[in-house]
Design a protein around this motif. Sequence first.
Motif, PDB file in Angstrom:
ATOM      1  N   ASN A 276       0.857  -1.182   0.000  1.00 40.00           N
ATOM      2  CA  ASN A 276       0.000   0.000   0.000  1.00 40.00           C
ATOM      3  C   ASN A 276       0.899   1.239   0.000  1.00 40.00           C
ATOM      4  N   ALA A 277       0.751   2.089  -1.041  1.00 44.18           N
ATOM      5  CA  ALA A 277       1.625   3.263  -1.175  1.00 44.18           C
ATOM      6  C   ALA A 277       1.379   4.280  -0.067  1.00 44.18           C
ATOM      7  N   ARG A 278       0.264   4.149   0.634  1.00 42.28           N
ATOM      8  CA  ARG A 278      -0.066   5.129   1.680  1.00 42.28           C
ATOM      9  C   ARG A 278       0.255   4.639   3.085  1.00 42.28           C
ATOM     10  N   ARG A 279       0.617   3.371   3.211  1.00 46.82           N
ATOM     11  CA  ARG A 279       0.857   2.839   4.564  1.00 46.82           C
ATOM     12  C   ARG A 279       1.990   1.828   4.515  1.00 46.82           C
ATOM     13  N   GLU A 280       3.121   2.188   5.126  1.00 46.48           N
ATOM     14  CA  GLU A 280       4.285   1.293   5.097  1.00 46.48           C
ATOM     15  C   GLU A 280       4.095   0.143   6.085  1.00 46.48           C
ATOM     16  N   LEU A 281       4.393  -1.056   5.636  1.00 42.08           N
ATOM     17  CA  LEU A 281       4.313  -2.230   6.512  1.00 42.08           C
ATOM     18  C   LEU A 281       5.548  -3.085   6.269  1.00 42.08           C
ATOM     19  N   VAL A 282       6.360  -3.270   7.295  1.00 39.27           N
ATOM     20  CA  VAL A 282       7.521  -4.165   7.192  1.00 39.27           C
ATOM     21  C   VAL A 282       7.657  -4.886   8.533  1.00 39.27           C
ATOM     22  N   THR A 283       7.456  -6.195   8.515  1.00 40.98           N
ATOM     23  CA  THR A 283       7.609  -6.957   9.759  1.00 40.98           C
ATOM     24  C   THR A 283       8.527  -8.160   9.533  1.00 40.98           C
ATOM     25  N   VAL A 284       9.230  -8.533  10.607  1.00 41.50           N
ATOM     26  CA  VAL A 284      10.024  -9.766  10.619  1.00 41.50           C
ATOM     27  C   VAL A 284       9.543 -10.564  11.828  1.00 41.50           C
ATOM     28  N   ASP A 285       9.041 -11.761  11.565  1.00 36.55           N
ATOM     29  CA  ASP A 285       8.446 -12.593  12.619  1.00 36.55           C
ATOM     30  C   ASP A 285       7.456 -11.793  13.464  1.00 36.55           C
ATOM     31  N   GLY A 286       6.630 -11.010  12.781  1.00 37.58           N
ATOM     32  CA  GLY A 286       5.555 -10.277  13.453  1.00 37.58           C
ATOM     33  C   GLY A 286       5.986  -8.984  14.132  1.00 37.58           C
ATOM     34  N   VAL A 287       7.286  -8.678  14.123  1.00 35.76           N
ATOM     35  CA  VAL A 287       7.773  -7.460  14.784  1.00 35.76           C
ATOM     36  C   VAL A 287       7.916  -6.336  13.751  1.00 35.76           C
ATOM     37  N   ASP A 288       7.368  -5.168  14.079  1.00 33.13           N
ATOM     38  CA  ASP A 288       7.454  -4.003  13.200  1.00 33.13           C
ATOM     39  C   ASP A 288       8.908  -3.532  13.132  1.00 33.13           C
ATOM     40  N   VAL A 289       9.519  -3.570  11.953  1.00 36.92           N
ATOM     41  CA  VAL A 289      10.929  -3.165  11.817  1.00 36.92           C
ATOM     42  C   VAL A 289      11.088  -1.948  10.897  1.00 36.92           C
ATOM     43  N   ARG A 290       9.982  -1.203  10.702  1.00 39.76           N
ATOM     44  CA  ARG A 290      10.045  -0.059   9.778  1.00 39.76           C
ATOM     45  C   ARG A 290      11.178   0.910  10.135  1.00 39.76           C
ATOM     46  N   GLU A 291      11.350   1.188  11.415  1.00 45.01           N
ATOM     47  CA  GLU A 291      12.411   2.133  11.807  1.00 45.01           C
ATOM     48  C   GLU A 291      13.769   1.461  11.799  1.00 45.01           C
ATOM     49  N   ARG A 292      13.804   0.257  12.305  1.00 46.81           N
ATOM     50  CA  ARG A 292      15.099  -0.421  12.448  1.00 46.81           C
ATOM     51  C   ARG A 292      15.792  -0.636  11.097  1.00 46.81           C
ATOM     52  N   ILE A 293      15.001  -0.933  10.059  1.00 48.28           N
ATOM     53  CA  ILE A 293      15.639  -1.217   8.769  1.00 48.28           C
ATOM     54  C   ILE A 293      16.330   0.004   8.158  1.00 48.28           C
ATOM     55  N   ARG A 294      15.982   1.198   8.630  1.00 54.25           N
ATOM     56  CA  ARG A 294      16.632   2.426   8.098  1.00 54.25           C
ATOM     57  C   ARG A 294      17.852   2.814   8.928  1.00 54.25           C
ATOM     58  N   GLY A 295      18.127   2.118  10.004  1.00 51.03           N
ATOM     59  CA  GLY A 295      19.234   2.469  10.891  1.00 51.03           C
ATOM     60  C   GLY A 295      20.591   2.046  10.339  1.00 51.03           C
ATOM     61  N   ALA A 296      21.653   2.538  11.005  1.00 55.86           N
ATOM     62  CA  ALA A 296      23.029   2.319  10.528  1.00 55.86           C
ATOM     63  C   ALA A 296      23.419   0.838  10.524  1.00 55.86           C
ATOM     64  N   GLU A 297      22.984   0.090  11.544  1.00 51.99           N
ATOM     65  CA  GLU A 297      23.383  -1.320  11.654  1.00 51.99           C
ATOM     66  C   GLU A 297      22.922  -2.109  10.416  1.00 51.99           C
ATOM     67  N   VAL A 298      21.656  -1.925  10.063  1.00 51.21           N
ATOM     68  CA  VAL A 298      21.104  -2.656   8.915  1.00 51.21           C
ATOM     69  C   VAL A 298      21.690  -2.104   7.611  1.00 51.21           C
ATOM     70  N   THR A 299      21.827  -0.785   7.513  1.00 51.30           N
ATOM     71  CA  THR A 299      22.348  -0.166   6.284  1.00 51.30           C
ATOM     72  C   THR A 299      23.765  -0.669   5.986  1.00 51.30           C
ATOM     73  N   ARG A 300      24.560  -0.864   7.049  1.00 52.90           N
ATOM     74  CA  ARG A 300      25.923  -1.373   6.856  1.00 52.90           C
ATOM     75  C   ARG A 300      25.933  -2.829   6.391  1.00 52.90           C
ATOM     76  N   ALA A 301      24.964  -3.607   6.887  1.00 44.15           N
ATOM     77  CA  ALA A 301      25.002  -5.058   6.653  1.00 44.15           C
ATOM     78  C   ALA A 301      24.233  -5.504   5.405  1.00 44.15           C
ATOM     79  N   VAL A 302      23.452  -4.603   4.814  1.00 44.47           N
ATOM     80  CA  VAL A 302      22.529  -5.048   3.756  1.00 44.47           C
ATOM     81  C   VAL A 302      23.223  -5.447   2.447  1.00 44.47           C
ATOM     82  N   SER A 303      24.341  -4.809   2.109  1.00 49.09           N
ATOM     83  CA  SER A 303      24.988  -5.160   0.836  1.00 49.09           C
ATOM     84  C   SER A 303      25.448  -6.613   0.796  1.00 49.09           C
ATOM     85  N   PRO A 304      26.209  -7.104   1.812  1.00 48.66           N
ATOM     86  CA  PRO A 304      26.589  -8.525   1.754  1.00 48.66           C
ATOM     87  C   PRO A 304      25.393  -9.471   1.750  1.00 48.66           C
ATOM     88  N   VAL A 305      24.349  -9.152   2.514  1.00 53.61           N
ATOM     89  CA  VAL A 305      23.182 -10.055   2.545  1.00 53.61           C
ATOM     90  C   VAL A 305      22.507 -10.081   1.171  1.00 53.61           C
TER      91      VAL A 305
END
Length: 233
Positions: A77-106
């Motif tokens: 839905n272009a009006r409502r962001e939804l991103v969960t991992v095992d039911g946990v809302d990770v919308r904020e976490r995925i934009r953080g430095a830890e994930v941003t650093r690790a995403v290229s190798p994954v």
Amino acid sequence: MTEESSFRGQITLDGPSGTGKSSVARDVARKLGAAYLDTGAMYRAATVAALDAGVSLEDKVAVTRAVSEATIRVGTNARRELVTVDGVDVRERIRGAEVTRAVSPVSAVPAVRRLLVARQRELVAEADAVVVEGRDIGTVVLPEATLKIYLTAAPEVRAQRRAGQLGVTAPEKIAALAADLRRRDEHDSRRADSPLRPADDAVVVDSTDLTRAAVVDRIVDLARSAVGAGERS
Ligand code: DC
């Protein structure tokens, strides 16, 4: 913003980070009344799964297992962001430095890409009209898409935009952001599996000197022409 519900088909929006791609993709989807899929969010959510499993990011088998065992949900839905991992809302976490650093190798692990590409195609098949944003959407995921856009911008402009989003003003921090963008681009462009590059039939849009609204209007116009051309043929 008026909604045009006449567009039917798939628009792919690829390009490096920091070009304003996500905002543009979302705006185009809203204007056309289309669904929106952020495939970068899927790779970021997969990265959360790998990090939380505590596996080495060099261990491709363990990373793939962690990603395949996690339940990753990304909404369309272009009006409502939804991103969960095992039911946990990770919308904020995925934009953080830890994930941003690790995403290229994954995202460079071929088996991870196969898993996520299959899921991307399923989600796209559920929508009559959809805007799909990523790196390899026009080249690999949806080679038969109605309209393919490759969005670029000069690296300095991309770093400035990212700095604006993060509220960063110190020149050395902006330089560090530019270096990080270049490092990720290089990694994404050089990887063996699905490297970042424009599809042969993509329209390349350089947003260096364009406002976001101008880029959105250009793509919406192209989408309407693409549908018109399809109806005439
Ligand atoms: O668009 P983004 O910055 O959220 O993407 C995060 C990372 O995921 C980026 O390093 C490239 C990768 N990616 C990819 O490999 N293929 C895609 N279709 C989308 C993103």
